[in-house]
Design an enzyme around this catalytic site. Sequence first.
Site, PDB file in Angstrom:
ATOM      1  CB  SER A  40      10.053  29.794 -15.297  1.00 17.73           C
ATOM      2  OG  SER A  40       9.803  30.197 -13.907  1.00 17.73           O
ATOM      3  CG  HIS A 149       5.384  26.153 -12.857  1.00 21.57           C
ATOM      4  ND1 HIS A 149       5.252  27.361 -11.944  1.00 21.57           N
ATOM      5  CD2 HIS A 149       6.691  25.981 -13.113  1.00 21.57           C
ATOM      6  CE1 HIS A 149       6.554  27.701 -11.758  1.00 21.57           C
ATOM      7  NE2 HIS A 149       7.244  26.942 -12.588  1.00 21.57           N
ATOM      8  CD  GLN A 157       6.221  30.106 -13.986  1.00 22.75           C
ATOM      9  OE1 GLN A 157       7.054  29.960 -14.905  1.00 22.75           O
ATOM     10  NE2 GLN A 157       6.452  30.829 -12.724  1.00 22.75           N
ATOM     11  CD  GLU A 158       4.169  31.284  -9.942  1.00 21.48           C
ATOM     12  OE1 GLU A 158       3.927  31.780  -9.112  1.00 21.48           O
ATOM     13  OE2 GLU A 158       5.403  30.859 -10.452  1.00 21.48           O
ATOM     14  CD  GLU A 197       5.152  27.218  -8.360  1.00 24.83           C
ATOM     15  OE1 GLU A 197       4.405  28.135  -7.966  1.00 24.83           O
ATOM     16  OE2 GLU A 197       6.247  27.343  -8.579  1.00 24.83           O
ATOM     17  CG  ASP A 229       5.541  34.614 -11.912  1.00 27.24           C
ATOM     18  OD1 ASP A 229       5.755  35.385 -12.820  1.00 27.24           O
ATOM     19  OD2 ASP A 229       6.185  33.905 -11.398  1.00 27.24           O
ATOM     20  CD  GLU A 270       7.008  36.411  -9.835  1.00 26.10           C
ATOM     21  OE1 GLU A 270       6.143  36.446  -8.671  1.00 26.10           O
ATOM     22  OE2 GLU A 270       7.532  35.668  -9.837  1.00 26.10           O
ATOM     23  CG  ASP A 305      11.362  35.425 -10.204  1.00 18.79           C
ATOM     24  OD1 ASP A 305      12.251  35.153  -9.730  1.00 18.79           O
ATOM     25  OD2 ASP A 305      10.476  34.516 -10.565  1.00 18.79           O
ATOM     26  CE  LYS A 330      11.669  32.393  -7.583  1.00 19.87           C
ATOM     27  NZ  LYS A 330      11.621  32.331  -9.267  1.00 19.87           N
ATOM     28  CB  SER A 357       9.511  33.042  -4.133  1.00 17.19           C
ATOM     29  OG  SER A 357       8.836  32.075  -4.954  1.00 17.19           O
ATOM     30  CG  HIS A 358       7.508  27.976  -3.542  1.00 11.99           C
ATOM     31  ND1 HIS A 358       6.561  27.023  -3.843  1.00 11.99           N
ATOM     32  CD2 HIS A 358       7.012  29.148  -4.353  1.00 11.99           C
ATOM     33  CE1 HIS A 358       5.661  27.545  -4.585  1.00 11.99           C
ATOM     34  NE2 HIS A 358       5.803  28.592  -5.076  1.00 11.99           N
ATOM     35  NE  ARG A 359      13.003  28.898  -8.236  1.00 15.87           N
ATOM     36  CZ  ARG A 359      14.232  29.506  -9.037  1.00 15.87           C
ATOM     37  NH1 ARG A 359      15.327  29.796  -8.620  1.00 15.87           N
ATOM     38  NH2 ARG A 359      13.692  29.588 -10.465  1.00 15.87           N
ATOM     39  CB  SER A 360       8.272  25.451 -10.123  1.00 16.06           C
ATOM     40  OG  SER A 360       9.539  25.059 -10.786  1.00 16.06           O
ATOM     41  CE  LYS A 381       6.175  33.343  -6.560  1.00 17.22           C
ATOM     42  NZ  LYS A 381       6.002  33.442  -8.101  1.00 17.22           N
TER      43      LYS A 381
HETATM   44  C1  2PG Z   1       8.616  31.953 -10.277  1.00 13.13           C
HETATM   45  C2  2PG Z   1       8.871  30.474  -9.655  1.00 13.13           C
HETATM   46  C3  2PG Z   1       8.381  30.110  -8.261  1.00 13.13           C
HETATM   47  P1  2PG Z   1      10.458  28.446 -10.957  1.00 13.13           P
HETATM   48  O1  2PG Z   1       9.032  31.950 -11.431  1.00 13.13           O
HETATM   49  O2  2PG Z   1       8.220  32.646  -9.399  1.00 13.13           O
HETATM   50  O3  2PG Z   1       6.749  29.986  -8.220  1.00 13.13           O
HETATM   51  O4  2PG Z   1       8.928  29.374 -10.540  1.00 13.13           O
HETATM   52  O5  2PG Z   1      10.797  28.005  -9.499  1.00 13.13           O
HETATM   53  O6  2PG Z   1      10.024  27.495 -11.770  1.00 13.13           O
HETATM   54  O7  2PG Z   1      11.231  29.403 -11.369  1.00 13.13           O
HETATM   55 MG    MG Z   2       8.282  34.172 -11.116  1.00  7.33          MG
END
Ligand code: 2PG
Ligand code: MG
Length: 407
Positions: A40, A149, A157-158, A197, A229, A270, A305, A330, A357-360, A381
């Site tokens: 995303s 995801h 999404q989260e 994730e 999120d 988020e 984000d 990120k 934050s990590h990525r997906s 995250k």
């Molecule tokens: C988000 C991220 C990480 P993605 O939207 O915050 O959780 O997702 O890495 O797919 O952008």
């Molecule tokens: Mg996000």
Amino acid sequence: MRINTVLARSISDTRGYPTIETILTAGSFSATASIPSGKSTGTHEAFELRDADGGVTRAIENVNDEIAHALVGRDFDSIDELDAFLIQLDGTKNKSRLGANAILSVSIAAMRLSALMENIPLWDAIAKRTGTTQQAPRLYVNVINGGVHADFRLPFQEYILVVEGNTNEALPIAHEAFTKLGELLRTHDTDVPMGDEGGYAPTFDTLEQPFELLASLVAEYPGTSIALDAAASELFHNGAYQLLGKSYSADELLAFYRELVERFPLHSIEDPFDEDSVTDFIRLTAMLEDFSTPLGAKKVLVVGDDLTVTNPVRISQAMKYKEINAVLIKPNQIGTVRETILAVQETYTADCKVIASHRSGETDDTFIADFARGIGAHGIKAGGFGQKERLEKYDRLLAIEREAETR
Ligand code: 2PG
Ligand code: MG
């Protein structure tokens, strides 16, 4: 610092897609970094260089040829200087020539090398470079995956369980709650798949049901709360948000968020609106400024984000107009450690919170754990417990905590 060798190659991320890994050496030291990938992604992110078939051959060639030739044997007084050199070498606004993935792999490996050469832990080197006090970040554990995801089995999404406290206290609670949630979900549906994730990817009939379930977990585990999120850019089509087959105007979505924070113990929201719907962010942030939630008088965070994409200029703008009061960070959204640190500093100048934050699409690189600790982030995250690459981040946080205690 003087780099002796630069070598990039392709490895697989959690989705099985290729991504770049780079190894740098300097003297007797060697450091490796691999780069995650988002699904995303915000349209304003730095450019991830991919071949037409999704591979990273060109990004790897850029590291092994142009970047290696430019770096090897050159003296840098600092890694800030090295990062600035990489930015200049690329020469574009969004790193579209060499690729943000190519550049960041070198930038992170160089940061690791410099910590090794100074003989200090990476998180400590990051704290020194940023000018921050290191601190254990809250765990933002993505327990229910939806949106892109999880093939939109759920619109948002989260759904995240936030756990307060040091990692060695928070992690066992998070694990227990995660297992419990799995049991609860399986009483509704015996087959609950996992999302991108490492969290559960169930379906529900109403938008409120996942929050009701998570609120029951929060009631059982003190020191926990819920974060969302929405990744709303992915839900935004023709000026409206599509949620479970119903179309919501921005006003209706705002009213829905109000209902959520009134009913449920929410810690943060988020990307509540599309990445370019700035006035809607401002309206939500103002609405939540003095909101009394089921958690007490705590402020509910509105996190940028896709809105801010770890870009210091976009963050400064968002802070100035009070679009948000927290920023997701990120490194691969911007493409160097130097600029990631500037993004953090910009957020702190406005007295706002940072969530690293990590990525997906992840790798086993645990840089984000050291980064979150070093900058004293409000939270991290790092996903659910259903994937090895997410568990490695949590293990690294535990190891850092032990390192920090013995120093
Ligand atoms: C988000 C991220 C990480 P993605 O939207 O915050 O959780 O997702 O890495 O797919 O952008
Ligand atoms: Mg996000």
